[in-house]
Write a protein that holds these residues in place. Structure first.
Motif, PDB file in Angstrom:
ATOM      1  N   LYS A 251       0.852  -1.196   0.000  1.00 16.99           N
ATOM      2  CA  LYS A 251       0.000   0.000   0.000  1.00 16.99           C
ATOM      3  C   LYS A 251       0.887   1.246   0.000  1.00 16.99           C
ATOM      4  O   LYS A 251       2.092   1.150   0.228  1.00 16.99           O
ATOM      5  CB  LYS A 251      -0.914  -0.002   1.216  1.00 16.99           C
ATOM      6  CG  LYS A 251      -0.143  -0.034   2.544  1.00 16.99           C
ATOM      7  CD  LYS A 251      -1.107   0.159   3.695  1.00 16.99           C
ATOM      8  CE  LYS A 251      -0.387   0.345   5.016  1.00 16.99           C
ATOM      9  NZ  LYS A 251       0.036  -0.923   5.616  1.00 16.99           N
ATOM     10  N   ASP A 252       0.284   2.408  -0.262  1.00 16.76           N
ATOM     11  CA  ASP A 252       1.045   3.655  -0.177  1.00 16.76           C
ATOM     12  C   ASP A 252       1.547   3.833   1.257  1.00 16.76           C
ATOM     13  O   ASP A 252       0.826   3.542   2.207  1.00 16.76           O
ATOM     14  CB  ASP A 252       0.165   4.846  -0.554  1.00 16.76           C
ATOM     15  CG  ASP A 252      -0.094   4.919  -2.057  1.00 16.76           C
ATOM     16  OD1 ASP A 252       0.374   4.006  -2.780  1.00 16.76           O
ATOM     17  OD2 ASP A 252      -0.757   5.867  -2.495  1.00 16.76           O
TER      18      ASP A 252
ATOM     19  N   TYR B 171       2.337  10.954  -5.745  1.00 17.38           N
ATOM     20  CA  TYR B 171       1.462  12.119  -5.679  1.00 17.38           C
ATOM     21  C   TYR B 171       1.845  13.112  -6.773  1.00 17.38           C
ATOM     22  O   TYR B 171       2.994  13.544  -6.849  1.00 17.38           O
ATOM     23  CB  TYR B 171       1.566  12.788  -4.311  1.00 17.38           C
ATOM     24  CG  TYR B 171       0.599  13.953  -4.153  1.00 17.38           C
ATOM     25  CD1 TYR B 171      -0.780  13.726  -4.156  1.00 17.38           C
ATOM     26  CD2 TYR B 171       1.055  15.258  -4.047  1.00 17.38           C
ATOM     27  CE1 TYR B 171      -1.676  14.774  -4.032  1.00 17.38           C
ATOM     28  CE2 TYR B 171       0.160  16.322  -3.920  1.00 17.38           C
ATOM     29  CZ  TYR B 171      -1.199  16.068  -3.916  1.00 17.38           C
ATOM     30  OH  TYR B 171      -2.087  17.110  -3.803  1.00 17.38           O
TER      31      TYR B 171
ATOM     32  N   LYS C 138       3.188  15.739  -1.067  1.00 14.02           N
ATOM     33  CA  LYS C 138       2.743  14.633  -0.222  1.00 14.02           C
ATOM     34  C   LYS C 138       3.908  13.670  -0.071  1.00 14.02           C
ATOM     35  O   LYS C 138       4.428  13.162  -1.061  1.00 14.02           O
ATOM     36  CB  LYS C 138       1.540  13.951  -0.875  1.00 14.02           C
ATOM     37  CG  LYS C 138       0.936  12.831  -0.057  1.00 14.02           C
ATOM     38  CD  LYS C 138      -0.347  12.332  -0.713  1.00 14.02           C
ATOM     39  CE  LYS C 138      -0.863  11.092  -0.009  1.00 14.02           C
ATOM     40  NZ  LYS C 138      -2.073  10.554  -0.663  1.00 14.02           N
TER      41      LYS C 138
ATOM     42  N   PRO D 170      -4.359  14.475   1.505  1.00 12.65           N
ATOM     43  CA  PRO D 170      -5.335  14.132   0.458  1.00 12.65           C
ATOM     44  C   PRO D 170      -5.723  12.648   0.580  1.00 12.65           C
ATOM     45  O   PRO D 170      -5.005  11.880   1.233  1.00 12.65           O
ATOM     46  CB  PRO D 170      -4.561  14.387  -0.846  1.00 12.65           C
ATOM     47  CG  PRO D 170      -3.483  15.354  -0.475  1.00 12.65           C
ATOM     48  CD  PRO D 170      -3.115  15.033   0.949  1.00 12.65           C
TER      49      PRO D 170
ATOM     50  N   ASP E 129      -6.498  10.594  -2.177  1.00 16.00           N
ATOM     51  CA  ASP E 129      -6.267   9.759  -3.360  1.00 16.00           C
ATOM     52  C   ASP E 129      -5.248   8.668  -3.063  1.00 16.00           C
ATOM     53  O   ASP E 129      -4.386   8.879  -2.198  1.00 16.00           O
ATOM     54  CB  ASP E 129      -5.756  10.621  -4.522  1.00 16.00           C
ATOM     55  CG  ASP E 129      -4.439  11.317  -4.147  1.00 16.00           C
ATOM     56  OD1 ASP E 129      -4.499  12.269  -3.360  1.00 16.00           O
ATOM     57  OD2 ASP E 129      -3.380  10.852  -4.601  1.00 16.00           O
ATOM     58  N   PRO E 130      -5.247   7.483  -3.686  1.00 14.18           N
ATOM     59  CA  PRO E 130      -6.253   7.063  -4.660  1.00 14.18           C
ATOM     60  C   PRO E 130      -7.548   6.595  -3.969  1.00 14.18           C
ATOM     61  O   PRO E 130      -7.523   5.640  -3.205  1.00 14.18           O
ATOM     62  CB  PRO E 130      -5.582   5.905  -5.398  1.00 14.18           C
ATOM     63  CG  PRO E 130      -4.581   5.357  -4.423  1.00 14.18           C
ATOM     64  CD  PRO E 130      -4.181   6.492  -3.507  1.00 14.18           C
TER      65      PRO E 130
ATOM     66  N   PRO F 186      -4.634   5.077   1.884  1.00 15.98           N
ATOM     67  CA  PRO F 186      -6.058   4.734   1.980  1.00 15.98           C
ATOM     68  C   PRO F 186      -6.333   3.935   3.257  1.00 15.98           C
ATOM     69  O   PRO F 186      -5.449   3.244   3.765  1.00 15.98           O
ATOM     70  CB  PRO F 186      -6.289   3.877   0.742  1.00 15.98           C
ATOM     71  CG  PRO F 186      -5.232   4.319  -0.223  1.00 15.98           C
ATOM     72  CD  PRO F 186      -4.027   4.601   0.633  1.00 15.98           C
TER      73      PRO F 186
END
Lengths: 455, 455
Positions: free
Chosen positions: A212-213, A310, A316, B90, B92-93, B431
């Protein structure tokens, strides 16, 4: 002499011809983006109506993607298949357009009037030069030459339906020779017939890292970053000499025949002037090759798109889970598109660090092609073009890929003549695309002469 | 014993405390995106209302960007400044979120109940642990501790207004010590006080090539492609050993004191378990450093975003006019953010080929900071945390950058204690961000104990 009557009619009707082109340019037929599916069909239907008006038997032909348009005349004489495509490139970045890309207008250009709008040059304007030539021919002679029309709606997205369609309709589509109008003039006032074309392989790659991010504060330094991996790999695609580093990439690349090299040198191509037009100074390809070789007879590797992490306003500190790129290769000689794709994939995989995986997605593959200029139609067409334009027509190479010529050879056993009237400054695939009115007008006249000469 | 009364009140009111946190989480206060300006103000106003309800004198304080919230109690005893931020990253995604990021809910997590939503952990949930501790304190004792509250709305976008605000309000904001709640537990059930923090430099770079987007068929091979240049340069940011290649990057990086190294080893940090949680196996930083050093005491270079060319559906054989990237550096020791930025820019410029230019845009700069753990408040807080949690609290390093600690030192001559209850799996900046209810509940109790111990 009836050719002259046709030419005069073309001159007299140029304004209404232009209006018809504008109608076609207003249709937003972007084939690569599913959102424009209905508009692609609308463009196909518009063309069927045009051909029907000419007295051709024309119809929409369904495919798994966007439809084909096929039309037949009941003309006599040498049978030609004319090919063009009604789909256009996406218009982004939209903010760089001076006007709505789908609201065409006549404007003043560097060399006289131009018609501006997406598809004006690639390929709607070019396609219409032939249709309008047929219209004038019909008006003056009452009949039509012996033509089969084939208009495609997926050229800008790799022509996925084309080969199956050719295979399913071989008998119907076969002609004595194909005419493809999707190329350019060699120079202002110098028309050209393309006798060699580069192939194309399109490839999309996605590098996966963390599941994941991640926050670069909590994970930065210790966690693999897919953008770092992607830039590391693609940053090594060329060496300092401009040579592509994928193993076996040059295996099937032939040296340019001495005779052709001499002919190209005689063309007096001014690389610096060519690059100046787009704000550049020096050829960026293989240092030991001339600019024309880099453009026509040498293969390339290009990164056409890259994205990851980003990309919005502000900042970010993210470590993204994945990074992406779109890469394409222009092929020459006997380079096999599928082998080149495999070599590239192996090369990427060999450079992946632990903790990263890669996914590949193919976007079209076509080999380079070489025309059989022995066919007398080539000389007839070259003379016809030389009669129309200030300077004699030249046999040239083509940097772009028009796989259709290869498909016609393979599946219809038919040679192709690539004749077009686009210019280097047409900004095809870019914002503010245009087509010179001189290209449009002389283009229509050129086809009338060619049809008269080879018919 | 009135501390116990406060702790019991916290236990009794945990559901209403959670409801208040949910109210705050519903406010879409994304500071980096101008579209959410009004929502940022709404979050500030909500906090003013909370503090006023506690009996603090609170108000919105305007800045050129998003407003600050400042509140004062008339309490006695040691004066603490509490800092938190109400803005969030933010989302996103968006398609990777299992639910609306701004519709928080209690769900089952790996270690019990969690509250899920953007900002649950970073930093709204953490900030509310302190506000709720004050609320219970007030309810049981009638008064409040001697606290100044400072809530910022620009932490996720580089805190552009913070330093000017501190300078303009030095006297009002100065306290005996600052409490910053924006960090995490060291491990499940092991609280931590961060005694060293990395700095951060954010930089955006744009490489310009041709004056417009080009067709790779007409120009491919001969024209310089900015994506090729950008990947070539950024692909060389690290060597195979994971070392950053920017000259002078490591000049001001100190070696870890032997004593601290020993203490960190004693923490028994399991790098593989840590990485496993995000789908990785091996530390990706400098090969000759332990994972904890890579996270806490070594500087990093990361590409946080990259974009250029065609990134939509399908394929487009374009050579773009420009390519972009967002790059950040985590700093340690005496690395000077502005010098690092200059070294990076020089390094990029030195690698530009002819026909390319580069543009830089700065996104924030803060040095690393080192806490003065000699202050007895550190030991009092460590004991208070150890009383609340199953395992004793540890002094640790922090990978993230909380420049505010450095700013308090520089502009208010005040030391900071960084105490927070986040966890590695909170997915902050990602997320599905969440905050463990145990972190929230024990966090509130921890602050009550700390206020009692150092007050």
């Amino acid at each position: 002499m009836s050719l002259n009557a046709v030419l005069s009619r073309i001159d007299a009707d140029i304004d209404t011809s232009t209006d018809r082109l504008k109608d076609l340019l207003r249709i937003q037929s972007i084939s690569t983006d599913p959102a424009y599916k209905a508009q692609c069909r609308a463009a196909a239907e518009w063309l069927v109506a045009q051909l029907t008006e000419l007295g051709a038997e024309a119809s929409i032909r369904e495919t798994p993607g966007h439809p084909m348009v096929v039309g037949h005349t009941n003309g006599t004489g040498r049978h030609v298949l004319f090919y063009g495509h009604y789909d256009v490139q996406p218009v982004d970045p939209l903010h760089l357009w001076a006007r709505d890309p789908f609201d065409p207008a006549i404007e003043d250009g560097a060399d006289g009037k131009v018609i501006r709008g997406r598809g004006a040059s690639d390929d709607k304007g070019q396609l219409m030069t032939f249709v309008e030539a047929c219209r004038a021919w019909k008006a003056e002679r009452g009949d039509l030459p012996n033509v089969t029309f084939l208009f495609e709606g997926e050229e800008e997205s790799g022509s996925p339906s084309l080969v199956p369609f050719l295979k399913d309709n071989t008998e119907e589509l076969k002609a004595d020779i194909a005419l493809i109008c999707d190329t350019g003039l060699f120079a202002e006032d110098t028309p050209a017939i393309v006798t060699m074309l580069r192939g194309l392989v399109g490839e999309e790659i996605t590098v996966h890292g963390p599941s994941k991010d991640l926050h670069s504060g909590l994970y930065g330094g210790v966690s693999m970053n897919p953008i770092r991996v992607l830039t590391r790999i693609l940053g090594g695609l060329h060496d300092d000499e401009g040579r592509v580093q994928v193993p076996h990439f040059y295996d099937a690349v032939p040296e340019l025949p001495e005779q052709l090299r001499a002919q190209w040198e005689a063309l007096g191509f001014d690389a610096h002037r060519f690059l100046e037009g787009v704000g550049l100074k020096s050829p960026a390809g293989e240092r030991d090759r001339t600019a024309l070789e880099q453009l026509w007879s040498r293969p390339t590797a290009e990164i056409n798109g890259i994205w990851g992490g980003y990309t919005g306003a502000g900042f970010k500190t993210v470590l993204p889970a994945e990074a992406h790129a779109k890469v394409s290769f222009r092929l020459v000689g006997q380079q096999n598109p599928h082998e080149i794709r495999e070599h590239f994939r192996k090369w990427v995989e060999a450079q992946l660090p632990e903790d990263c995986t890669v996914e590949f997605h193919a976007h079209g593959a076509s080999p380079a092609s070489q025309m059989a200029i022995g066919d007398p139609a080539f000389e007839s067409a070259r003379r016809a073009l030389s009669d129309e334009w200030p300077h004699d027509a030249a046999y040239v190479g083509g940097g772009g890929s028009i796989p259709i010529a290869g498909y016609f050879k393979t599946h219809l056993e038919m040679d192709s003549m690539l004749i077009g009237f686009g210019k280097d400054d047409d900004q095809i695939h870019s914002p503010n695309e245009k087509y010179d009115m001189k290209s449009f007008h002389r283009g229509i006249r050129s086809w009338a002469r060619i049809l008269d000469a080879i018919g």
